[in-house]
Scaffold this active site. Structure first.
Site, mmCIF file in Angstrom:
data_model
loop_
_atom_site.group_PDB
_atom_site.id
_atom_site.type_symbol
_atom_site.label_atom_id
_atom_site.label_comp_id
_atom_site.label_asym_id
_atom_site.label_seq_id
_atom_site.Cartn_x
_atom_site.Cartn_y
_atom_site.Cartn_z
ATOM 1 C CB CYS A 86 -0.870 0.044 1.246
ATOM 2 S SG CYS A 86 -2.031 -1.295 1.390
ATOM 3 C CD GLU A 134 -5.302 5.178 2.285
ATOM 4 O OE1 GLU A 134 -4.191 5.544 2.708
ATOM 5 O OE2 GLU A 134 -5.523 4.038 1.849
#
Length: 190
Positions: A86, A134
């Site tokens: 990530c 996000e």
């Protein structure tokens, strides 16, 4: 869950990694991924600001997913199992390029990546008080071989089949990052 443990770094190397995180900038976006500005990475996570991010899922020839257990020293969701990699694009960095950069930094590998989907999510880490909010770009790749993980990012790693991941998520969801469960349910519904 058997895994390959990554030997930890010395204290001075861990301090450098922490300082690196403190200097990173993320791209703030709206719910359509339009850029609003930039913020410090830690500040954006402390305030729960929506920012651009990516998650990478790398598979092997047997359709097993490469998982990582986040290092003990990660600033949030430490020691939790998650997808391969990530990260966040830097200001003025294309998201696909950033994904390739982070995969190389975290796991020491390069593979062609294909964007598969996008989603928005929000998750609070009770241990750190930080918030992931996000706009997530999700990439897939294929790799053969053993990775070379960065100990400041990864505490352990393993290859795991999708059915085994679903079983583990059902039995012990607290072992995993919240976004990983969302990704698995969205991309590989049972």
């Amino acid at each position: 869950m058997s895994a390959r443990i990554v030997p930890p770094l010395a204290a001075d190397a861990l301090e450098r990694a922490s300082q690196r995180d403190a200097c990173e900038q993320v791209v703030l976006v709206d719910d359509r991924d339009l850029i609003l500005g930039c913020a410090g990475k830690i500040d954006a996570h402390r305030d729960g600001q929506l920012h651009r991010a990516f998650s990478i899922l790398v598979f092997d020839a047997h359709d097993r997913l490469l998982l990582q257990r986040r290092a003990d020293v990660k600033y949030h969701f430490a020691t939790r199992w998650s997808n391969t990699c990530c990260g966040h694009p830097r200001p003025d960095e294309p998201t696909t390029q950033a994904a390739g950069r982070r995969l190389k930094e975290e796991f020491g590998i390069r593979v062609p990546l294909t964007e598969r989907t996008q989603l928005v999510y929000r998750a609070e880490d009770q241990a750190s008080g930080l918030i992931e909010h996000e706009y997530l770009h999700v990439f897939f790749g294929v790799y053969a071989g053993d990775p070379r993980p960065d100990p400041s990012e990864i505490g352990a790693w393993r290859w795991m089949s999708v059915p085994a991941i679903h079983r583990a998520l059902a039995r012990r969801p607290e072992w995993f990052t919240p976004w990983f469960g969302l990704l698995m349910n969205r991309l590989f519904p049972r």
